[in-house]
Scaffold this active site. Structure first.
Site, mmCIF file in Angstrom:
data_model
loop_
_atom_site.group_PDB
_atom_site.id
_atom_site.type_symbol
_atom_site.label_atom_id
_atom_site.label_comp_id
_atom_site.label_asym_id
_atom_site.label_seq_id
_atom_site.Cartn_x
_atom_site.Cartn_y
_atom_site.Cartn_z
ATOM 1 N N GLU A 142 21.261 148.375 61.440
ATOM 2 C CA GLU A 142 21.055 146.967 61.070
ATOM 3 C C GLU A 142 20.594 146.900 59.618
ATOM 4 O O GLU A 142 19.914 147.809 59.130
ATOM 5 C CB GLU A 142 20.004 146.389 62.036
ATOM 6 C CG GLU A 142 19.566 144.984 61.791
ATOM 7 C CD GLU A 142 20.643 143.932 61.961
ATOM 8 O OE1 GLU A 142 21.670 144.046 61.288
ATOM 9 O OE2 GLU A 142 20.421 142.976 62.724
ATOM 10 N N ASP A 143 20.963 145.820 58.932
ATOM 11 C CA ASP A 143 20.540 145.661 57.535
ATOM 12 C C ASP A 143 19.040 145.412 57.436
ATOM 13 O O ASP A 143 18.342 146.051 56.644
ATOM 14 C CB ASP A 143 21.316 144.513 56.851
ATOM 15 C CG ASP A 143 21.374 143.232 57.675
ATOM 16 O OD1 ASP A 143 20.765 143.191 58.774
ATOM 17 O OD2 ASP A 143 22.019 142.272 57.230
ATOM 18 N N ASP B 169 13.705 141.297 61.026
ATOM 19 C CA ASP B 169 12.911 140.162 60.569
ATOM 20 C C ASP B 169 12.050 139.716 61.770
ATOM 21 O O ASP B 169 11.045 140.366 62.076
ATOM 22 C CB ASP B 169 13.940 139.122 60.089
ATOM 23 C CG ASP B 169 13.371 137.880 59.478
ATOM 24 O OD1 ASP B 169 12.905 137.941 58.342
ATOM 25 O OD2 ASP B 169 13.405 136.836 60.135
ATOM 26 N N PHE C 218 13.236 136.245 50.976
ATOM 27 C CA PHE C 218 14.630 136.178 51.410
ATOM 28 C C PHE C 218 15.475 136.961 50.417
ATOM 29 O O PHE C 218 15.525 136.639 49.238
ATOM 30 C CB PHE C 218 15.133 134.741 51.550
ATOM 31 C CG PHE C 218 16.387 134.699 52.376
ATOM 32 C CD1 PHE C 218 16.319 134.707 53.759
ATOM 33 C CD2 PHE C 218 17.630 134.733 51.774
ATOM 34 C CE1 PHE C 218 17.482 134.735 54.531
ATOM 35 C CE2 PHE C 218 18.802 134.762 52.527
ATOM 36 C CZ PHE C 218 18.719 134.760 53.914
ATOM 37 N N ARG D 119 27.129 138.946 49.518
ATOM 38 C CA ARG D 119 27.195 140.233 50.221
ATOM 39 C C ARG D 119 27.711 141.346 49.311
ATOM 40 O O ARG D 119 27.452 142.517 49.537
ATOM 41 C CB ARG D 119 28.125 140.131 51.442
ATOM 42 C CG ARG D 119 27.613 139.226 52.553
ATOM 43 C CD ARG D 119 28.438 139.464 53.814
ATOM 44 N NE ARG D 119 28.312 138.400 54.797
ATOM 45 C CZ ARG D 119 27.361 138.331 55.722
ATOM 46 N NH1 ARG D 119 26.421 139.247 55.759
ATOM 47 N NH2 ARG D 119 27.335 137.348 56.589
HETATM 48 P P1 XMP Z 1 15.961 138.815 63.251
HETATM 49 O O1 XMP Z 1 15.082 137.643 62.897
HETATM 50 O O2 XMP Z 1 16.695 138.591 64.532
HETATM 51 O O3 XMP Z 1 16.999 138.736 62.098
HETATM 52 O O4 XMP Z 1 15.226 140.118 63.174
HETATM 53 C C1 XMP Z 1 17.815 139.718 61.746
HETATM 54 C C2 XMP Z 1 18.985 139.159 61.003
HETATM 55 O O5 XMP Z 1 18.612 138.026 60.193
HETATM 56 C C3 XMP Z 1 19.210 138.096 58.944
HETATM 57 N N1 XMP Z 1 18.141 138.112 57.910
HETATM 58 C C4 XMP Z 1 18.359 138.058 56.609
HETATM 59 N N2 XMP Z 1 19.503 137.967 55.931
HETATM 60 N N3 XMP Z 1 18.295 137.991 53.912
HETATM 61 C C5 XMP Z 1 19.463 137.928 54.578
HETATM 62 O O6 XMP Z 1 20.504 137.856 53.937
HETATM 63 C C6 XMP Z 1 17.092 138.075 54.518
HETATM 64 O O7 XMP Z 1 16.051 138.129 53.862
HETATM 65 C C7 XMP Z 1 17.137 138.100 55.957
HETATM 66 N N4 XMP Z 1 16.182 138.180 56.890
HETATM 67 C C8 XMP Z 1 16.838 138.200 58.071
HETATM 68 C C9 XMP Z 1 20.009 139.364 58.930
HETATM 69 O O8 XMP Z 1 21.349 139.062 59.228
HETATM 70 C C10 XMP Z 1 19.454 140.186 60.050
HETATM 71 O O9 XMP Z 1 20.428 140.979 60.650
HETATM 72 MG MG MG Z 2 22.267 141.384 60.226
#
Ligand code: XMP
Ligand code: MG
Length: 177
Positions: A99-100, A103, A153, A166
């Site tokens: 995962e990238d 959050d 962000f 991206r």
């Molecule tokens: P959760 O909240 O489920 O979120 O842990 C994970 C997904 O939310 C996106 N995400 C971000 N995308 N910049 C982004 O471009 C950010 O700072 C950010 N924070 C969360 C991301 O797709 C991640 O997989």
């Molecule tokens: Mg993601």
């Protein structure tokens, strides 16, 4: 260098990112050398990280993809849409979810729960970035983390704001819209 005006400053350069990716690759190589793991890319955000990471893992592995969407702009919607269409049989496999960014952890906790029901030998999580201060699913931690960041962000290196940015080779902080 292509620097869109919405990007306030660079948080991690290409060189810094590749140091984190190399170090994750080394750890994964040690842990998975005998396991023929299945590396699963969580689309779309992880696609760039994933393609770099798998080339730093020096042992046999297979790859697969699933898709998860939860963000609208810079806000997590709280609802996660998953699609497992491209996922092969994972029963008995050593799965590494890539995962990238973690959050709130809603996405990965849901993905882990759904995949666990398919009886893999193990499921571990590897993320490039982690924002621990934003956690909603308490106690959720990734097994392999590149680097922790504050509540910012970020965009670039696969991460988007409404599908944009991206393609930036670095990770930047977005100007508040
Ligand atoms: P959760 O909240 O489920 O979120 O842990 C994970 C997904 O939310 C996106 N995400 C971000 N995308 N910049 C982004 O471009 C950010 O700072 C950010 N924070 C969360 C991301 O797709 C991640 O997989
Ligand atoms: Mg993601």
């Amino acid at each position: 260098m292509f620097t869109p005006k919405e990007v306030k400053r660079i948080l991690f350069t290409e060189d810094e990112i590749s140091r984190y990716v190399n170090s994750l690759g080394e750890r994964l190589t040690c842990d998975y050398s005998e396991k023929n793991p299945l590396f699963v890319c969580v689309l779309k955000g992880a696609c760039v990280f994933f393609s770099d990471l798998i080339r730093r893992v020096e042992c046999p592995l297979e790859i697969a993809f699933l898709s998860a969407e939860s963000y609208c702009g810079t806000q997590s919607t709280g609802e996660v849409e998953l699609s497992f269409d491209k996922l092969p049989e994972i029963s008995g496999r050593y799965v590494v979810l890539v995962e990238d960014i973690v959050d709130t952890a809603r996405t990965l906790s849901l993905v882990k729960e759904k995949l666990a029901a398919r009886n893999p030998a193990s499921i571990k999580v590897c993320c490039l970035l982690d924002k621990p201060s934003r956690r909603v699913v308490s106690g959720f931690t990734a097994d392999y983390t590149g680097v922790e960041i504050d509540d910012l962000f970020v965009v670039g290196y696969g991460l988007d704001y409404d599908q944009r940015f991206r393609n930036l080779p670095y990770i930047g902080i977005l100007e508040e819209p």
